[in-house]
Motif scaffolding. Structure first.
Motif, PDB file in Angstrom:
ATOM      1  N   THR A  80       0.823  -1.206   0.000  1.00 27.00           N
ATOM      2  CA  THR A  80       0.000   0.000   0.000  1.00 27.00           C
ATOM      3  C   THR A  80       0.854   1.251   0.000  1.00 27.00           C
ATOM      4  N   ILE A  81       0.619   2.103  -1.011  1.00 31.15           N
ATOM      5  CA  ILE A  81       1.376   3.347  -1.138  1.00 31.15           C
ATOM      6  C   ILE A  81       0.511   4.431  -1.778  1.00 31.15           C
ATOM      7  N   LEU A  82       0.604   5.623  -1.216  1.00 29.30           N
ATOM      8  CA  LEU A  82       0.066   6.833  -1.834  1.00 29.30           C
ATOM      9  C   LEU A  82       1.265   7.721  -2.106  1.00 29.30           C
ATOM     10  N   GLU A  83       1.513   8.005  -3.371  1.00 27.37           N
ATOM     11  CA  GLU A  83       2.648   8.833  -3.766  1.00 27.37           C
ATOM     12  C   GLU A  83       2.190   9.783  -4.853  1.00 27.37           C
ATOM     13  N   HIS A  84       2.532  11.049  -4.683  1.00 27.11           N
ATOM     14  CA  HIS A  84       2.089  12.095  -5.615  1.00 27.11           C
ATOM     15  C   HIS A  84       0.565  12.065  -5.744  1.00 27.11           C
ATOM     16  N   SER A 104      -0.324   0.477   8.447  1.00 27.47           N
ATOM     17  CA  SER A 104       0.908   1.251   8.320  1.00 27.47           C
ATOM     18  C   SER A 104       1.331   1.415   6.864  1.00 27.47           C
ATOM     19  N   PRO A 105       0.513   2.114   6.066  1.00 26.61           N
ATOM     20  CA  PRO A 105       0.868   2.321   4.665  1.00 26.61           C
ATOM     21  C   PRO A 105       1.971   3.364   4.509  1.00 26.61           C
ATOM     22  N   THR A 106       2.466   3.500   3.291  1.00 30.19           N
ATOM     23  CA  THR A 106       3.415   4.553   2.953  1.00 30.19           C
ATOM     24  C   THR A 106       2.646   5.690   2.287  1.00 30.19           C
ATOM     25  N   ILE A 107       2.840   6.902   2.806  1.00 30.29           N
ATOM     26  CA  ILE A 107       2.209   8.100   2.253  1.00 30.29           C
ATOM     27  C   ILE A 107       3.325   9.111   2.059  1.00 30.29           C
ATOM     28  N   LYS A 108       3.660   9.402   0.790  1.00 32.56           N
ATOM     29  CA  LYS A 108       4.802  10.285   0.562  1.00 32.56           C
ATOM     30  C   LYS A 108       4.595  11.174  -0.662  1.00 32.56           C
ATOM     31  N   ASP A 109       5.295  12.313  -0.617  1.00 30.58           N
ATOM     32  CA  ASP A 109       5.281  13.260  -1.742  1.00 30.58           C
ATOM     33  C   ASP A 109       3.864  13.626  -2.167  1.00 30.58           C
ATOM     34  N   SER A 110       2.972  13.769  -1.205  1.00 29.25           N
ATOM     35  CA  SER A 110       1.575  14.052  -1.487  1.00 29.25           C
ATOM     36  C   SER A 110       1.130  15.338  -0.806  1.00 29.25           C
ATOM     37  N   THR A 111      -0.072  15.799  -1.167  1.00 26.84           N
ATOM     38  CA  THR A 111      -0.671  16.985  -0.564  1.00 26.84           C
ATOM     39  C   THR A 111      -1.978  16.582   0.095  1.00 26.84           C
ATOM     40  N   LEU A 112      -2.111  16.906   1.375  1.00 28.89           N
ATOM     41  CA  LEU A 112      -3.358  16.697   2.091  1.00 28.89           C
ATOM     42  C   LEU A 112      -3.864  18.072   2.472  1.00 28.89           C
ATOM     43  N   ILE A 120      -3.775  13.462   8.735  1.00 28.82           N
ATOM     44  CA  ILE A 120      -3.683  12.020   8.957  1.00 28.82           C
ATOM     45  C   ILE A 120      -3.870  11.751  10.440  1.00 28.82           C
ATOM     46  N   PHE A 121      -4.765  10.835  10.773  1.00 29.86           N
ATOM     47  CA  PHE A 121      -4.947  10.391  12.150  1.00 29.86           C
ATOM     48  C   PHE A 121      -4.502   8.947  12.220  1.00 29.86           C
ATOM     49  N   SER A 122      -3.544   8.663  13.104  1.00 24.25           N
ATOM     50  CA  SER A 122      -2.977   7.330  13.252  1.00 24.25           C
ATOM     51  C   SER A 122      -3.348   6.788  14.630  1.00 24.25           C
ATOM     52  N   ASP A 123      -4.066   5.662  14.676  1.00 22.42           N
ATOM     53  CA  ASP A 123      -4.459   5.115  15.975  1.00 22.42           C
ATOM     54  C   ASP A 123      -3.291   4.376  16.626  1.00 22.42           C
ATOM     55  N   ASP A 124      -3.545   3.772  17.778  1.00 18.63           N
ATOM     56  CA  ASP A 124      -2.503   3.169  18.607  1.00 18.63           C
ATOM     57  C   ASP A 124      -1.690   2.082  17.915  1.00 18.63           C
ATOM     58  N   GLY A 125      -2.275   1.341  16.990  1.00 16.55           N
ATOM     59  CA  GLY A 125      -1.571   0.229  16.380  1.00 16.55           C
ATOM     60  C   GLY A 125      -0.971   0.522  15.021  1.00 16.55           C
ATOM     61  N   SER A 126      -0.944   1.785  14.614  1.00 18.38           N
ATOM     62  CA  SER A 126      -0.475   2.152  13.281  1.00 18.38           C
ATOM     63  C   SER A 126       0.879   2.834  13.333  1.00 18.38           C
ATOM     64  N   SER A 127       1.697   2.569  12.314  1.00 16.54           N
ATOM     65  CA  SER A 127       3.002   3.232  12.225  1.00 16.54           C
ATOM     66  C   SER A 127       3.354   3.483  10.763  1.00 16.54           C
ATOM     67  N   GLY A 128       2.493   4.230  10.096  1.00 14.61           N
ATOM     68  CA  GLY A 128       2.704   4.505   8.682  1.00 14.61           C
ATOM     69  C   GLY A 128       3.994   5.263   8.415  1.00 14.61           C
ATOM     70  N   HIS A 129       4.550   5.072   7.231  1.00 13.07           N
ATOM     71  CA  HIS A 129       5.711   5.842   6.784  1.00 13.07           C
ATOM     72  C   HIS A 129       5.152   7.085   6.095  1.00 13.07           C
ATOM     73  N   ARG A 153       9.699   7.145  11.221  1.00  7.86           N
ATOM     74  CA  ARG A 153       8.538   6.873  10.366  1.00  7.86           C
ATOM     75  C   ARG A 153       7.928   8.138   9.778  1.00  7.86           C
ATOM     76  N   ILE A 154       8.190   9.293  10.407  1.00  8.19           N
ATOM     77  CA  ILE A 154       7.612  10.559   9.962  1.00  8.19           C
ATOM     78  C   ILE A 154       8.753  11.534   9.723  1.00  8.19           C
ATOM     79  N   SER A 155       8.874  12.054   8.484  1.00  9.35           N
ATOM     80  CA  SER A 155       9.975  12.976   8.205  1.00  9.35           C
ATOM     81  C   SER A 155       9.680  13.844   6.986  1.00  9.35           C
ATOM     82  N   GLY A 156      10.266  15.023   6.973  1.00  4.06           N
ATOM     83  CA  GLY A 156      10.242  15.896   5.805  1.00  4.06           C
ATOM     84  C   GLY A 156       8.902  16.491   5.442  1.00  4.06           C
ATOM     85  N   ASN A 157       7.920  16.462   6.327  1.00  3.57           N
ATOM     86  CA  ASN A 157       6.596  17.010   6.043  1.00  3.57           C
ATOM     87  C   ASN A 157       6.575  18.500   6.345  1.00  3.57           C
ATOM     88  N   SER A 158       5.656  19.235   5.705  1.00  5.45           N
ATOM     89  CA  SER A 158       5.523  20.666   5.970  1.00  5.45           C
ATOM     90  C   SER A 158       4.053  21.045   5.977  1.00  5.45           C
TER      91      SER A 158
END
Length: 173
Positions: A80-84, A104-112, A120-129, A153-158
């Motif tokens: 599972t990946i969301l990119e661009h 724990s999906p990968t979410i990168k280089d995207s706009t929310l 993004i809301f991450s519950d107790d058992g999640s550790s998405g990249h 797991r979380i980096s480079g966001n703005s």
């Protein structure tokens, strides 16, 4: 995956726009059906020139028009990946454009953007990249997560234009 488990993968091509009616959402991962675990995966890999857009189908969109993307256990995290991608106008019911429930999906280089709640809301058992994303005009924090899942797991966001341009660390040590 172990014996008796199946994966269904939804692949969305670059440049596609997915529109949601009010109160609807995309769920990735499903519970057990009989003795079989049905894992779900979402492969949404756009490009900088042709992002994939998840948005409201309203004539005049507003934050919270649709529920958002909900990754639940058992999501196939590795597939599972969301990119661009652009994910906008969600947050109804789950209070986030993207909600992670034991996933724990990968979410990168995207706009929310334009969420009525969190980006993004991450519950107790999640550790998405979650890396190198832009959070804009978010109603609550850009990311809400437990402290054990932040490191590495979380980096480079703005963030920009939001009332709360930060990562919310909820409880714990």
């Amino acid at each position: 995956l172990s014996n008796g488990e199946s994966v269904a993968t939804l692949t969305i091509e670059p440049g596609v726009e997915v529109r949601f009616e009010p109160g609807t959402f995309l769920v990735v991962g499903a519970d057990y059906i009989g003795a079989t675990a049905w894992y779900g995966a979402l492969s949404a890999q756009g490009t900088a020139a042709a992002p994939i857009i998840f948005t409201s189908n309203a004539a005049t969109p507003a934050p919270g028009d649709w529920k958002g993307i909900f990754f639940k256990n058992p999501t196939d995290d590795d597939a599972t990946i969301l990119e661009h991608c652009v994910v906008e106008y969600g947050g109804h019911t789950y209070n986030a454009n993207i909600y992670l429930q034991n996933a724990s999906p990968t979410i990168k280089d995207s706009t929310l953007r334009f969420s009525s709640g969190h980006g993004i809301f991450s519950d107790d058992g999640s550790s998405g990249h979650i890396a190198d994303n832009l959070f804009a005009d978010i109603g609550a924090s850009s990311i809400s997560v437990r402290p054990v899942y932040v490191s590495g797991r979380i980096s480079g966001n703005s963030g920009a234009g939001s009332g709360e341009n930060y990562i919310q660390i909820r409880g714990g040590e």
